[in-house]
Design an enzyme around this catalytic site. Structure first.
Site, PDB file in Angstrom:
ATOM      1  N   CYS A 121       0.821  -1.217   0.000  1.00  0.00           N
ATOM      2  CA  CYS A 121       0.000   0.000   0.000  1.00  0.00           C
ATOM      3  C   CYS A 121       0.858   1.271   0.000  1.00  0.00           C
ATOM      4  O   CYS A 121       0.365   2.345  -0.313  1.00  0.00           O
ATOM      5  CB  CYS A 121      -0.943   0.008   1.200  1.00  0.00           C
ATOM      6  SG  CYS A 121      -2.058  -1.395   1.174  1.00  0.00           S
ATOM      7  N   HIS A 255      -2.700   7.256   3.462  1.00  0.00           N
ATOM      8  CA  HIS A 255      -3.258   6.018   2.911  1.00  0.00           C
ATOM      9  C   HIS A 255      -4.717   5.896   3.345  1.00  0.00           C
ATOM     10  O   HIS A 255      -5.035   6.035   4.526  1.00  0.00           O
ATOM     11  CB  HIS A 255      -2.432   4.844   3.420  1.00  0.00           C
ATOM     12  CG  HIS A 255      -2.941   3.511   2.990  1.00  0.00           C
ATOM     13  ND1 HIS A 255      -3.508   3.291   1.750  1.00  0.00           N
ATOM     14  CD2 HIS A 255      -2.970   2.314   3.635  1.00  0.00           C
ATOM     15  CE1 HIS A 255      -3.865   2.023   1.655  1.00  0.00           C
ATOM     16  NE2 HIS A 255      -3.557   1.410   2.781  1.00  0.00           N
ATOM     17  N   ASN A 285     -10.318   0.789   0.719  1.00  0.00           N
ATOM     18  CA  ASN A 285      -8.862   0.757   0.703  1.00  0.00           C
ATOM     19  C   ASN A 285      -8.413   0.242  -0.670  1.00  0.00           C
ATOM     20  O   ASN A 285      -8.567  -0.934  -0.967  1.00  0.00           O
ATOM     21  CB  ASN A 285      -8.379  -0.164   1.835  1.00  0.00           C
ATOM     22  CG  ASN A 285      -6.873  -0.318   1.868  1.00  0.00           C
ATOM     23  OD1 ASN A 285      -6.174   0.062   0.928  1.00  0.00           O
ATOM     24  ND2 ASN A 285      -6.378  -0.906   2.946  1.00  0.00           N
TER      25      ASN A 285
HETATM   26  O1  UT7 Z   1      -3.848  -1.342   3.563  1.00  0.00           O
HETATM   27  C1  UT7 Z   1      -3.463  -2.392   4.357  1.00  0.00           C
HETATM   28  C2  UT7 Z   1      -3.335  -1.917   5.741  1.00  0.00           C
HETATM   29  N1  UT7 Z   1      -4.412  -2.405   6.557  1.00  0.00           N
HETATM   30  C3  UT7 Z   1      -5.122  -1.601   7.350  1.00  0.00           C
HETATM   31  O2  UT7 Z   1      -4.981  -0.421   7.365  1.00  0.00           O
HETATM   32  C4  UT7 Z   1      -6.070  -2.222   8.315  1.00  0.00           C
HETATM   33  C5  UT7 Z   1      -5.789  -1.750   9.712  1.00  0.00           C
HETATM   34  N2  UT7 Z   1      -6.753  -2.273  10.644  1.00  0.00           N
HETATM   35  C6  UT7 Z   1      -8.040  -1.861  10.646  1.00  0.00           C
HETATM   36  O3  UT7 Z   1      -8.422  -1.016   9.880  1.00  0.00           O
HETATM   37  C7  UT7 Z   1      -8.963  -2.460  11.665  1.00  0.00           C
HETATM   38  O4  UT7 Z   1      -8.201  -3.246  12.567  1.00  0.00           O
HETATM   39  C8  UT7 Z   1     -10.080  -3.341  11.038  1.00  0.00           C
HETATM   40  C9  UT7 Z   1     -11.075  -2.443  10.339  1.00  0.00           C
HETATM   41  C10 UT7 Z   1      -9.471  -4.315  10.038  1.00  0.00           C
HETATM   42  C11 UT7 Z   1     -10.797  -4.125  12.131  1.00  0.00           C
HETATM   43  O5  UT7 Z   1     -11.314  -3.213  13.095  1.00  0.00           O
HETATM   44  P1  UT7 Z   1     -11.080  -3.502  14.646  1.00  0.00           P
HETATM   45  O6  UT7 Z   1     -11.804  -2.463  15.387  1.00  0.00           O
HETATM   46  O7  UT7 Z   1      -9.590  -3.589  14.859  1.00  0.00           O
HETATM   47  O8  UT7 Z   1     -11.795  -4.881  14.836  1.00  0.00           O
HETATM   48  P2  UT7 Z   1     -11.149  -6.256  15.337  1.00  0.00           P
HETATM   49  O9  UT7 Z   1     -10.279  -6.854  14.287  1.00  0.00           O
HETATM   50  O10 UT7 Z   1     -10.562  -6.038  16.679  1.00  0.00           O
HETATM   51  O11 UT7 Z   1     -12.458  -7.152  15.455  1.00  0.00           O
HETATM   52  C12 UT7 Z   1     -13.481  -6.828  16.398  1.00  0.00           C
HETATM   53  C13 UT7 Z   1     -14.623  -7.809  16.223  1.00  0.00           C
HETATM   54  C14 UT7 Z   1     -14.164  -9.259  16.176  1.00  0.00           C
HETATM   55  O12 UT7 Z   1     -15.115 -10.018  16.864  1.00  0.00           O
HETATM   56  P3  UT7 Z   1     -14.827 -10.498  18.359  1.00  0.00           P
HETATM   57  O13 UT7 Z   1     -13.578 -11.315  18.291  1.00  0.00           O
HETATM   58  O14 UT7 Z   1     -14.666  -9.249  19.159  1.00  0.00           O
HETATM   59  O15 UT7 Z   1     -16.052 -11.264  18.696  1.00  0.00           O
HETATM   60  C15 UT7 Z   1     -14.217  -9.588  14.719  1.00  0.00           C
HETATM   61  O16 UT7 Z   1     -14.453 -10.956  14.486  1.00  0.00           O
HETATM   62  O17 UT7 Z   1     -15.277  -7.559  14.987  1.00  0.00           O
HETATM   63  C16 UT7 Z   1     -15.396  -8.780  14.253  1.00  0.00           C
HETATM   64  N3  UT7 Z   1     -15.380  -8.471  12.844  1.00  0.00           N
HETATM   65  C17 UT7 Z   1     -16.501  -8.154  12.155  1.00  0.00           C
HETATM   66  N4  UT7 Z   1     -17.783  -8.057  12.542  1.00  0.00           N
HETATM   67  C18 UT7 Z   1     -18.666  -7.705  11.599  1.00  0.00           C
HETATM   68  C19 UT7 Z   1     -14.327  -8.427  11.998  1.00  0.00           C
HETATM   69  N5  UT7 Z   1     -14.738  -8.078  10.777  1.00  0.00           N
HETATM   70  C20 UT7 Z   1     -16.071  -7.896  10.850  1.00  0.00           C
HETATM   71  C21 UT7 Z   1     -17.065  -7.539   9.918  1.00  0.00           C
HETATM   72  N6  UT7 Z   1     -18.331  -7.447  10.358  1.00  0.00           N
HETATM   73  N7  UT7 Z   1     -16.775  -7.248   8.627  1.00  0.00           N
END
Ligand code: UT7
Length: 328
Positions: A121, A255, A285
């Site tokens: 990215c 980004h 993204n």
């Molecule tokens: O360009 C490449 C670089 N990448 C990035 O910039 C990504 C950086 N990271 C992020 O943007 C965020 O970490 C995410 C948007 C990917 C995830 O957000 P988060 O607030 O960090 O969520 P998390 O990964 O901590 O997940 C929280 C919960 C989990 O459930 P539990 O374990 O708390 O029960 C996930 O399973 O949200 C769940 N979850 C979803 N729920 C509904 C993960 N994806 C989804 C979804 N819909 N699409």
């Protein structure tokens, strides 16, 4: 502190962007569409990422890339024959070889040498830095820096934690020699674990590793932490090296991965919202195309004034980060 294997930062007087262009697919996929085949919701995606919709390309990426390239040339007032080199930032396309830049060169009718790079990215900023070095060296006068990405083809569309994040796009800038000081900062912190996608292993009968194709995997939380720290530190270091106060930066083009990351960086830099344009709500993204896509939007909206100070910053798999401080 991060372990850094980095290219040396330096101040160069050699580069100016004289044209930008972009192209996004027509097909819009709204957050609600994911609710029909995944355990997710518009509410989750919007609040966690700021993304409302993204574009998914139904055709071949090189077509989109060629449109973006032609628009950048037109904006620069140049013909394809005026381009001396094409550097394309690309993670994935239908071609393993030839490089995507070679394919695009033919489509736009240019005749120059071409090269692809994979800086994930952060690739656009890496490509810009390479262009800057070529221009400084005097090898070329006009370089087309292109980012073309179709993360939709790399994603696992059964994995709600990644597929909702990405969109496809292509965007380009024409850079020419002369102009203002330009400062770069590039870092790599080798880490396969947090963000990766494996290629197809092929069918070599002597292969013994047992590796398999695997779509994008991301530990979102770890990448999030890395991104906020890296972008903040890179921008502060760049401005400090250049003797430019943060308040003198007109635009912070980051980004376009997640609105929360952008807001967290903004809060740490204590700069006003208006300086942090974003369009991830419409395009998701788009990997390395995100920064030039945003730049092109600002350019076409007439928001940029010659002499504006622009800080760009991007991060991605590698883990790589790249940042650039330049004048428009
Ligand atoms: O360009 C490449 C670089 N990448 C990035 O910039 C990504 C950086 N990271 C992020 O943007 C965020 O970490 C995410 C948007 C990917 C995830 O957000 P988060 O607030 O960090 O969520 P998390 O990964 O901590 O997940 C929280 C919960 C989990 O459930 P539990 O374990 O708390 O029960 C996930 O399973 O949200 C769940 N979850 C979803 N729920 C509904 C993960 N994806 C989804 C979804 N819909 N699409």
């Amino acid at each position: 502190t991060r372990v850094r294997s980095s290219a040396a930062s330096d101040v160069y007087k050699s580069q100016r962007i004289i044209g930008t262009g972009s192209a996004v697919p027509d097909f819009i996929v709204k957050n609600e569409a994911f609710e029909t085949f995944l355990d997710t919701s518009d509410e989750w995606i919007t609040t966690r990422t700021g993304i409302h919709e993204r574009r998914i390309h139904e055709g071949n990426l090189e077509q989109l890339a060629a449109i973006a390239a032609k628009r950048a040339l037109e904006d620069a007032g140049l013909l394809p024959c005026d381009i001396d080199f094409i550097i394309c930032s690309n993670v994935y396309s239908r071609f393993m070889t030839p490089a995507l830049s070679c394919v695009v060169q033919g489509l736009i009718g240019a005749g120059c040498p071409c090269l692809d790079i994979n800086g994930a990215c952060a690739g656009f900023i890496y490509a810009l830095e390479m262009a800057n070095a070529y221009l400084k060296h005097g090898s070329y006068k006009n370089i087309l820096v292109l980012s073309a990405e179709e993360p939709s083809r790399m994603a696992d569309w059964t994995d709600r934690s990644t597929c909702v994040l990405f969109g496809d796009a292509a965007a380009a800038a024409v850079v020419t020699s002369g102009g203002f000081e330009c400062l770069f900062s590039m870092h790599t912190e080798s880490n396969v674990e947090f963000l990766h996608a494996y290629n197809s292993p092929g069918n070599c009968p002597f292969e013994r590793t047992g590796r398999k194709h695997e779509a994008v995997y991301m530990n979102g939380r770890e990448v999030y932490k890395f991104a906020v720290n890296a972008a903040t530190n890179d921008i502060i270091a760049l401005c400090s090296n250049a003797g430019v106060e943060l308040c003198k930066v007109d635009w912070f083009i980051l980004h376009q991965a997640n609105l929360r990351i952008l807001d967290a960086v903004r809060a740490r830099l204590t700069q006003p919202k208006e300086k942090f344009p974003h369009n991830m709500e419409r395009f998701g993204n788009t990997s390395s195309a995100g920064v030039p896509l945003m730049l092109d939007q600002l350019n076409r909206d007439g928001a940029l004034n010659r002499g504006d100070v622009i800080a760009m910053s991007a991060f991605g798999a590698g883990l790589t980060t790249g940042a650039c401080l330049m004048r428009w």
